[in-house]
Design a protein around this motif. Structure first.
Motif: not given
Length: 398
Positions: A27-56
């Motif tokens: 939910t918070q990743l999407e509030i920040h603009g992350a596009s995670i409509n993907d089978p990996l869901w939030s784990a997609l950010c482990l690949i694409k935007d790890p810094d955003l994960i730390k922010t959340v």
């Protein structure tokens, strides 16, 4: 209890008897603009935007979370392989989920601990382990309907590698989340029933409301109300008899998924404290229709599981479920419900529904604590403001 389990007990004590878990991560990743409509869901950010994960993670720490849950709920080796990554790359991403949470926690704590009076606790990191249905990303994590080909061995093989990688990443806790179902164990079918079973899973189920959180009673009624037998079924009588058999097969002759978690913890001799959380769609049972007494009778025998509870269930179910769990276990009770909105796993969207705002979470958090919960937080559609409201009222009480 062993030394490792005291880590969780100590945190609960420091928090005044009830520690705060973080809230909805995707939910918070999407509030920040992350596009995670993907089978990996939030784990997609482990690949694409790890810094955003730390922010959340940091936002939830600032809100008062005592426990951070990692971004590994839907992170699996098979899922990463499907993206063209190697096994080694998948393992590194699982390890990264823990590392990012640890780094966010340590950086936050290095600043906070210099303040004489701050009201925070040094957070623990819980490595999230989602259900097999979360990997499938087809809505079955909410129904527990995995199909006839998923047996205990397959499930254990699926979970084992991920568990091994996460354990060696040294989180403080393990969080088995949103366990929904029973799975096939010993029942074997003859050719006729096997053929009809395939019809059941491939033709009837995807078009039904089973994706909308079915109970076995509703599943049975849907079967028996089905006036037109699917192609390959000779007549309505045969279809009725089969569906009666199929419901019994699904509900009775299959192995509980939570037993897989317990067995793996024992087989791998895991020394990290863990909790197992179920979801619920009726406020009474697991989504599979299995009673929580059956579930907890097994879990209570394990010294590897330190807490049990409910996550990603509607918040209006929580109070009665806490009382139910208190009667069934002496383990710590953990609850982190969603906002009350309903996720359509097939359409990949939230359905309009009555939900809790932050003010209601603040009100009900005190009731959940008074009822006996030792760990309280939020799941899907909750945010740092939700956790701030929970943390504020619980800290005021303590």
């Amino acid at each position: 209890m062993g030394k490792s389990s005291s880590l969780l007990e100590d945190l609960i004590e420091k928090a005044g008897g009830c520690a705060v878990i973080d809230g909805g991560f995707a939910t918070q990743l999407e509030i920040h603009g992350a596009s995670i409509n993907d089978p990996l869901w939030s784990a997609l950010c482990l690949i694409k935007d790890p810094d955003l994960i730390k922010t959340v993670h940091t936002e939830y720490l600032e809100a008062g979370a005592d426990i951070l849950v990692t971004s590994s709920y839907q992170a699996t080796i098979p899922g990463f392989l499907s993206k063209g990554l190697s096994i080694e790359e998948g393992e590194l991403l699982l390890e990264r989920s823990v590392t990012l949470a640890v780094e966010a926690r340590d950086k936050f704590w290095d600043v906070v601990k210099r303040v004489p009076v701050h009201g925070y606790n040094r957070a623990l990191i819980a490595a999230s382990i989602g259900s097999y249905g979360a990997y499938l990303a087809d809505g079955s994590e909410y129904s527990g309907c995995y199909g006839p080909d998923v047996n205990l061995d397959k499930l254990k093989d699926f979970h084992r590698h991920r568990l091994q990688v996460l354990v060696r990443s040294c989180p403080d806790l393990l969080a088995f989340e949103a366990i929904p179902n029973k799975l096939e164990a010993q029942q074997k079918t003859d050719e006729k029933n096997g053929s009809l079973t395939r019809l059941f899973w491939s033709e009837w189920l995807p078009g039904s409301e089973a994706y909308q959180y079915p109970s076995m009673a509703k599943l049975s009624k849907r079967f028996q109300d089905h006036t037109k037998p699917p192609e390959g079924c000779l007549d309505k009588s045969t279809w009725f008899n089969y569906t009666t058999w199929a419901v019994k097969w699904v509900s009775c002759l299959i192995k509980p998924a939570f037993e897989t978690c317990v067995e793996l913890l024992e087989e791998e001799n895991v020394q990290i404290p863990s909790w197992i959380c179920f979801s619920s769609v009726d406020g009474e049972n697991a989504p599979s229709g299995e009673s929580f007494k059956e579930c907890l009778d097994v879990i209570n025998k394990s010294k590897k599981v330190n807490a049990v509870g409910i996550n990603c269930a509607p918040p209006h179910f929580i109070e009665s479920l806490i009382w139910k769990f208190k009667e069934l276990t002496e383990k710590a009770i953990v609850v982190y419900p969603n906002s009350g909105e309903v996720w359509d796993g097939r359409a990949k969207r939230w359905l309009p529904s009555q939900c809790f705002g932050d003010d209601k979470f603040e009100l009900y958090a005190t009731r959940w604590r008074d009822s006996g919960a030792k760990l309280i937080g939020g799941c899907c559609r909750t945010t740092p403001s939700t956790i701030q409201a929970i943390s504020k009222v619980l800290k005021e009480m303590s």
